[in-house]
Write a protein that holds these residues in place. Structure first.
Motif, PDB file in Angstrom:
ATOM      1  N   SER A  84      15.651  -5.100  -3.244  1.00  0.00           N
ATOM      2  CA  SER A  84      16.577  -6.227  -3.450  1.00  0.00           C
ATOM      3  C   SER A  84      15.910  -7.348  -4.241  1.00  0.00           C
ATOM      4  O   SER A  84      16.531  -7.952  -5.119  1.00  0.00           O
ATOM      5  CB  SER A  84      17.041  -6.807  -2.113  1.00  0.00           C
ATOM      6  OG  SER A  84      17.821  -5.894  -1.427  1.00  0.00           O
ATOM      7  N   ARG A 139      18.209 -10.061  14.239  1.00  0.00           N
ATOM      8  CA  ARG A 139      17.864  -8.975  15.172  1.00  0.00           C
ATOM      9  C   ARG A 139      16.446  -9.111  15.713  1.00  0.00           C
ATOM     10  O   ARG A 139      16.020  -8.322  16.553  1.00  0.00           O
ATOM     11  CB  ARG A 139      17.965  -7.620  14.441  1.00  0.00           C
ATOM     12  CG  ARG A 139      19.369  -7.187  14.113  1.00  0.00           C
ATOM     13  CD  ARG A 139      19.380  -5.725  13.651  1.00  0.00           C
ATOM     14  NE  ARG A 139      18.854  -5.528  12.319  1.00  0.00           N
ATOM     15  CZ  ARG A 139      18.097  -4.509  11.940  1.00  0.00           C
ATOM     16  NH1 ARG A 139      17.713  -3.596  12.830  1.00  0.00           N
ATOM     17  NH2 ARG A 139      17.689  -4.387  10.692  1.00  0.00           N
ATOM     18  N   ALA A 187       0.866  -1.177   0.000  1.00  0.00           N
ATOM     19  CA  ALA A 187       0.000   0.000   0.000  1.00  0.00           C
ATOM     20  C   ALA A 187       0.901   1.224   0.000  1.00  0.00           C
ATOM     21  O   ALA A 187       1.936   1.239   0.681  1.00  0.00           O
ATOM     22  CB  ALA A 187      -0.880   0.001   1.245  1.00  0.00           C
ATOM     23  N   SER A 206      19.315 -10.789   8.328  1.00  0.00           N
ATOM     24  CA  SER A 206      20.670 -11.365   8.255  1.00  0.00           C
ATOM     25  C   SER A 206      21.354 -11.498   9.613  1.00  0.00           C
ATOM     26  O   SER A 206      22.040 -12.471   9.870  1.00  0.00           O
ATOM     27  CB  SER A 206      21.536 -10.544   7.291  1.00  0.00           C
ATOM     28  OG  SER A 206      21.688  -9.237   7.770  1.00  0.00           O
ATOM     29  N   ARG A 207      21.118 -10.499  10.513  1.00  0.00           N
ATOM     30  CA  ARG A 207      21.837 -10.532  11.800  1.00  0.00           C
ATOM     31  C   ARG A 207      21.008 -11.113  12.942  1.00  0.00           C
ATOM     32  O   ARG A 207      21.394 -10.988  14.102  1.00  0.00           O
ATOM     33  CB  ARG A 207      22.280  -9.107  12.156  1.00  0.00           C
ATOM     34  CG  ARG A 207      23.361  -8.585  11.229  1.00  0.00           C
ATOM     35  CD  ARG A 207      23.670  -7.132  11.502  1.00  0.00           C
ATOM     36  NE  ARG A 207      22.707  -6.245  10.893  1.00  0.00           N
ATOM     37  CZ  ARG A 207      22.634  -4.933  11.132  1.00  0.00           C
ATOM     38  NH1 ARG A 207      23.466  -4.381  11.984  1.00  0.00           N
ATOM     39  NH2 ARG A 207      21.738  -4.177  10.516  1.00  0.00           N
ATOM     40  N   ASP A 227       6.733  -2.208  12.704  1.00  0.00           N
ATOM     41  CA  ASP A 227       5.264  -2.374  12.707  1.00  0.00           C
ATOM     42  C   ASP A 227       4.793  -3.498  13.624  1.00  0.00           C
ATOM     43  O   ASP A 227       3.613  -3.553  13.954  1.00  0.00           O
ATOM     44  CB  ASP A 227       4.749  -2.682  11.287  1.00  0.00           C
ATOM     45  CG  ASP A 227       5.000  -1.543  10.313  1.00  0.00           C
ATOM     46  OD1 ASP A 227       5.465  -0.479  10.744  1.00  0.00           O
ATOM     47  OD2 ASP A 227       4.740  -1.734   9.110  1.00  0.00           O
ATOM     48  N   THR A 247      10.600  -4.002   8.942  1.00  0.00           N
ATOM     49  CA  THR A 247       9.134  -3.987   9.010  1.00  0.00           C
ATOM     50  C   THR A 247       8.664  -4.671  10.294  1.00  0.00           C
ATOM     51  O   THR A 247       7.747  -4.194  10.964  1.00  0.00           O
ATOM     52  CB  THR A 247       8.550  -4.682   7.755  1.00  0.00           C
ATOM     53  OG1 THR A 247       8.892  -3.875   6.624  1.00  0.00           O
ATOM     54  CG2 THR A 247       7.048  -4.831   7.835  1.00  0.00           C
ATOM     55  N   GLU A 251       5.709  -8.611   1.309  1.00  0.00           N
ATOM     56  CA  GLU A 251       4.998  -7.453   1.896  1.00  0.00           C
ATOM     57  C   GLU A 251       5.955  -6.391   2.418  1.00  0.00           C
ATOM     58  O   GLU A 251       5.697  -5.757   3.439  1.00  0.00           O
ATOM     59  CB  GLU A 251       4.042  -7.923   3.003  1.00  0.00           C
ATOM     60  CG  GLU A 251       2.821  -8.658   2.494  1.00  0.00           C
ATOM     61  CD  GLU A 251       1.662  -8.645   3.469  1.00  0.00           C
ATOM     62  OE1 GLU A 251       1.375  -7.603   4.076  1.00  0.00           O
ATOM     63  OE2 GLU A 251       1.059  -9.708   3.642  1.00  0.00           O
ATOM     64  N   THR A 269      13.252  -1.607   1.363  1.00  0.00           N
ATOM     65  CA  THR A 269      14.625  -2.105   1.150  1.00  0.00           C
ATOM     66  C   THR A 269      14.602  -3.536   0.617  1.00  0.00           C
ATOM     67  O   THR A 269      15.296  -3.871  -0.356  1.00  0.00           O
ATOM     68  CB  THR A 269      15.418  -2.035   2.475  1.00  0.00           C
ATOM     69  OG1 THR A 269      15.358  -0.688   2.944  1.00  0.00           O
ATOM     70  CG2 THR A 269      16.869  -2.445   2.285  1.00  0.00           C
TER      71      THR A 269
HETATM   72  N1  LIG Z   1       2.624   0.222   3.235  1.00  0.00           N
HETATM   73  C1  LIG Z   1       3.010  -1.027   3.180  1.00  0.00           C
HETATM   74  O1  LIG Z   1       2.398  -1.841   2.457  1.00  0.00           O
HETATM   75  C2  LIG Z   1       4.205  -1.461   3.960  1.00  0.00           C
HETATM   76  C3  LIG Z   1       4.517  -2.823   3.998  1.00  0.00           C
HETATM   77  C4  LIG Z   1       5.659  -3.214   4.713  1.00  0.00           C
HETATM   78  C5  LIG Z   1       6.460  -2.261   5.342  1.00  0.00           C
HETATM   79  N2  LIG Z   1       6.123  -0.972   5.295  1.00  0.00           N
HETATM   80  C6  LIG Z   1       6.981   0.037   5.940  1.00  0.00           C
HETATM   81  O2  LIG Z   1       8.311  -0.105   5.484  1.00  0.00           O
HETATM   82  C7  LIG Z   1       9.206   0.345   6.503  1.00  0.00           C
HETATM   83  C8  LIG Z   1      10.368  -0.633   6.611  1.00  0.00           C
HETATM   84  O3  LIG Z   1      11.040  -0.704   5.381  1.00  0.00           O
HETATM   85  P1  LIG Z   1      12.624  -0.692   5.296  1.00  0.00           P
HETATM   86  O4  LIG Z   1      12.979  -0.427   3.892  1.00  0.00           O
HETATM   87  O5  LIG Z   1      13.166   0.227   6.339  1.00  0.00           O
HETATM   88  O6  LIG Z   1      13.054  -2.161   5.743  1.00  0.00           O
HETATM   89  P2  LIG Z   1      12.669  -3.657   5.332  1.00  0.00           P
HETATM   90  O7  LIG Z   1      12.667  -3.810   3.856  1.00  0.00           O
HETATM   91  O8  LIG Z   1      11.465  -4.076   6.108  1.00  0.00           O
HETATM   92  O9  LIG Z   1      13.909  -4.466   5.955  1.00  0.00           O
HETATM   93  C9  LIG Z   1      15.185  -4.282   5.373  1.00  0.00           C
HETATM   94  C10 LIG Z   1      16.243  -5.020   6.160  1.00  0.00           C
HETATM   95  O10 LIG Z   1      16.197  -6.423   5.858  1.00  0.00           O
HETATM   96  C11 LIG Z   1      17.477  -6.952   6.056  1.00  0.00           C
HETATM   97  N3  LIG Z   1      17.948  -7.717   4.904  1.00  0.00           N
HETATM   98  C12 LIG Z   1      18.643  -8.878   4.997  1.00  0.00           C
HETATM   99  N4  LIG Z   1      18.990  -9.333   3.805  1.00  0.00           N
HETATM  100  C13 LIG Z   1      18.524  -8.439   2.912  1.00  0.00           C
HETATM  101  C14 LIG Z   1      18.607  -8.359   1.499  1.00  0.00           C
HETATM  102  N5  LIG Z   1      19.221  -9.288   0.763  1.00  0.00           N
HETATM  103  N6  LIG Z   1      18.066  -7.297   0.890  1.00  0.00           N
HETATM  104  C15 LIG Z   1      17.425  -6.338   1.611  1.00  0.00           C
HETATM  105  N7  LIG Z   1      17.303  -6.358   2.950  1.00  0.00           N
HETATM  106  C16 LIG Z   1      17.869  -7.399   3.608  1.00  0.00           C
HETATM  107  C17 LIG Z   1      18.435  -5.765   6.267  1.00  0.00           C
HETATM  108  O11 LIG Z   1      18.673  -5.624   7.676  1.00  0.00           O
HETATM  109  P3  LIG Z   1      19.934  -6.444   8.302  1.00  0.00           P
HETATM  110  O12 LIG Z   1      21.152  -5.904   7.620  1.00  0.00           O
HETATM  111  O13 LIG Z   1      19.879  -6.179   9.758  1.00  0.00           O
HETATM  112  O14 LIG Z   1      19.666  -7.875   7.969  1.00  0.00           O
HETATM  113  C18 LIG Z   1      17.634  -4.596   5.763  1.00  0.00           C
HETATM  114  O15 LIG Z   1      17.997  -3.367   6.345  1.00  0.00           O
HETATM  115  C19 LIG Z   1       8.398   0.473   7.774  1.00  0.00           C
HETATM  116  O16 LIG Z   1       8.219   1.837   8.077  1.00  0.00           O
HETATM  117  C20 LIG Z   1       7.065  -0.157   7.433  1.00  0.00           C
HETATM  118  O17 LIG Z   1       5.992   0.486   8.087  1.00  0.00           O
HETATM  119  C21 LIG Z   1       5.009  -0.536   4.628  1.00  0.00           C
END
Ligand SMILES: NC(=O)c1ccc[n+]([C@@H]2O[C@H](COP(=O)([O-])OP(=O)(O)OC[C@H]3O[C@@H](n4cnc5c(N)ncnc54)[C@H](OP(=O)(O)O)[C@@H]3O)[C@@H](O)[C@H]2O)c1
Length: 215
Positions: free
Chosen positions: A150, A78, A10, A75-76, A55, A51, A142, A146
């Motif tokens: 990828s 966390r 969304a 990956s870590r 969330d 996420t 979902e 980030t």
């Molecule tokens: N509106 C919607 O539909 C929706 C849906 C979902 C999320 N969201 C929003 O999105 C935000 C979070 O997004 P975000 O971009 O900050 O993070 P994200 O995509 O949720 O998580 C990214 C993290 O995943 C880990 N990761 C491990 N391997 C990876 C790889 N190969 N490629 C990419 N990431 C990898 C990394 O952390 P490590 O290095 O620690 O492993 C990376 O920083 C939140 O604010 C949430 O509310 C919105």
């Protein structure tokens, strides 16, 4: 072989999937019901660790069907041990890389399945192949932005569904549909083919197939 991957997100009209403070309450009730039904139709729901941390979703179908396996890319290792995604409502897989702490992995193995792929970030192709071999043939991706980037950049997404909520929130630091380093040229970007669009409640739903690059 890899699973068929549907990216669902969304976003606001300006492409933000959360506000600058991390508020991601975007969808109308009708759109949430569509997402719950979509969740019930797949074998796995995949999200990035940020996420889960921001969330704390449970990633279930909320009574609209069965609850598929939840997959967290972390990956870590966390993930907090009390995260909702680790509750007993469905099976959970935590995908880590070799940089994850061994003690945390041991703790997680008591409540979830842990898959190790890659040495730095999680190797997504390796992960998807392992999931396919475990019987996970359809995945709903979902977010967040980030992980979306990828997965798209690696050519692992087959369909993109976006629901556009009638808001503009701005903010250069607000997370967008796809983060990462981005492409230089529009023509180098992920090419999509619009296959369906409709209004649902106050949201606009757009469904695209990803045009696969040859060779
Ligand atoms: N509106 C919607 O539909 C929706 C849906 C979902 C999320 N969201 C929003 O999105 C935000 C979070 O997004 P975000 O971009 O900050 O993070 P994200 O995509 O949720 O998580 C990214 C993290 O995943 C880990 N990761 C491990 N391997 C990876 C790889 N190969 N490629 C990419 N990431 C990898 C990394 O952390 P490590 O290095 O620690 O492993 C990376 O920083 C939140 O604010 C949430 O509310 C919105």
């Amino acid at each position: 072989m890899k699973p068929y991957v549907i990216l669902n997100s969304a976003m606001t009209l300006d492409g933000k999937i959360a506000s600058k403070s991390g508020d991601s309450e975007l969808s109308c009730r009708e759109d949430w019901e569509r997402v719950y039904r979509l969740r019930a139709s797949v074998d796995g729901i995949m999200v990035g660790i940020n996420t889960v941390i921001k969330d704390n979703p449970s990633l279930t179908s909320k009574g609209f069907g069965r609850n598929p396996t939840r997959i967290v890319v972390d990956s870590r290792a966390r993930i907090p041990l009390n995260a909702r995604v680790l509750n007993k409502e469905a099976r959970t897989i935590i995908a880590v890389s070799r940089r994850a702490d061994k003690n945390k992995i041991a703790q997680l193995r008591k409540i979830a399945k842990v898959i190790v792929c890659g040495s730095d970030l999680v190797d997504l192709r390796c992960l998807l192949e392992k999931l396919y071999d475990m019987g996970i043939k359809r995945i709903l991706l979902e977010g967040g932005g980030t992980l979306n980037w990828s997965m798209l950049k690696s050519g692992l997404v087959d369909r993109v569904i976006v629901s556009i909520a009638p808001y503009i929130v701005g903010g250069k630091d607000a997370v967008t549909l796809a983060e990462g380093e981005g492409f230089d040229k529009i023509r180098s970007g992920i090419r999509l083919n619009l296959v369906k669009f409709y209004k649902l409640g106050e949201d606009l739903i757009l469904e695209y197939d990803v045009v696969k690059k040859q060779g």
